[in-house]
Design a protein around this motif. Structure first.
Motif, PDB file in Angstrom:
ATOM      1  N   ARG A 146      25.260 -64.892 -35.757  1.00 32.51           N
ATOM      2  CA  ARG A 146      24.939 -66.030 -36.293  1.00 32.51           C
ATOM      3  C   ARG A 146      23.424 -65.774 -37.177  1.00 32.51           C
ATOM      4  NH1 ARG A 146      26.453 -71.096 -34.604  1.00 32.51           N
ATOM      5  NH2 ARG A 146      28.230 -71.076 -33.071  1.00 32.51           N
ATOM      6  N   VAL A 147      22.730 -64.595 -36.638  1.00 33.09           N
ATOM      7  CA  VAL A 147      21.538 -64.207 -37.330  1.00 33.09           C
ATOM      8  C   VAL A 147      21.732 -63.076 -38.274  1.00 33.09           C
ATOM      9  CG1 VAL A 147      20.042 -65.272 -35.364  1.00 33.09           C
ATOM     10  CG2 VAL A 147      20.667 -62.816 -35.415  1.00 33.09           C
ATOM     11  N   ASN A 148      23.015 -62.850 -38.666  1.00 33.46           N
ATOM     12  CA  ASN A 148      23.186 -62.028 -39.692  1.00 33.46           C
ATOM     13  C   ASN A 148      22.845 -60.414 -39.417  1.00 33.46           C
ATOM     14  OD1 ASN A 148      24.832 -61.679 -42.036  1.00 33.46           O
ATOM     15  ND2 ASN A 148      23.151 -61.829 -43.218  1.00 33.46           N
ATOM     16  N   CYS A 149      22.842 -60.266 -37.947  1.00 37.81           N
ATOM     17  CA  CYS A 149      22.538 -58.869 -37.599  1.00 37.81           C
ATOM     18  C   CYS A 149      23.968 -58.192 -37.239  1.00 37.81           C
ATOM     19  CB  CYS A 149      21.653 -58.787 -36.221  1.00 37.81           C
ATOM     20  SG  CYS A 149      19.858 -59.334 -36.618  1.00 37.81           S
ATOM     21  N   LEU A 150      24.422 -57.950 -38.262  1.00 38.90           N
ATOM     22  CA  LEU A 150      26.086 -57.753 -38.156  1.00 38.90           C
ATOM     23  C   LEU A 150      26.273 -56.284 -37.732  1.00 38.90           C
ATOM     24  CD1 LEU A 150      27.408 -59.591 -41.182  1.00 38.90           C
ATOM     25  CD2 LEU A 150      27.696 -60.247 -38.708  1.00 38.90           C
ATOM     26  N   PRO A 151      25.303 -55.253 -38.164  1.00 38.26           N
ATOM     27  CA  PRO A 151      25.652 -53.780 -37.581  1.00 38.26           C
ATOM     28  C   PRO A 151      25.443 -53.574 -36.250  1.00 38.26           C
ATOM     29  CG  PRO A 151      24.060 -53.775 -39.757  1.00 38.26           C
ATOM     30  CD  PRO A 151      24.307 -55.364 -39.340  1.00 38.26           C
ATOM     31  N   GLU A 152      24.258 -54.603 -35.701  1.00 43.55           N
ATOM     32  CA  GLU A 152      24.138 -54.623 -34.184  1.00 43.55           C
ATOM     33  C   GLU A 152      25.267 -54.993 -33.350  1.00 43.55           C
ATOM     34  OE1 GLU A 152      21.975 -55.697 -36.716  1.00 43.55           O
ATOM     35  OE2 GLU A 152      20.203 -54.777 -36.334  1.00 43.55           O
TER      36      GLU A 152
END
Length: 104
Positions: free
Chosen positions: A21-27
């Motif tokens: 949701r917060v666009n921290c896709l690598p994480e």
């Protein structure tokens, strides 16, 4: 969270959803790998979250045409998630199918 009765897979899914949701896709993708390595079995809701995360990657790439943000998406496709879910004999629901369609 465990003390409150939440199972490990639910906690991981909540964290994955937050990352997406917060666009921290690598994480999110890294945490998904950690979850599986620890032997915690993702359910269909977890895979749905990952489908949505993958669709954000596709949308972001189309909109920005920017360079890679430092994570390897080569093995992390919607098809990969779909095959994994199928191997685990998870039954997709309407929400999962919608996320999968969005991802494609």
């Amino acid at each position: 969270m465990v003390g409150k009765g939440l199972s490990s897979d639910v906690m991981y899914t909540i964290m994955l959803n937050g990352y997406c949701r917060v666009n921290c896709l690598p994480e999110a993708f890294a945490l998904f790998d950690v979850m599986k390595k620890r032997g915690i079995r993702p359910d269909i809701i977890t895979y749905t979250v990952m489908f949505y995360g993958h669709s954000k990657i596709n949308l972001k790439e189309v909109q920005s045409q920017a360079h890679n943000e430092g994570f390897n998406e080569n093995n992390l496709t919607a098809s990969t998630f779909c095959l994994e879910a199928k191997k685990m004999e998870l039954k997709p629901d309407v929400i999962c199918y919608t996320a999968l369609i969005d991802s494609y």
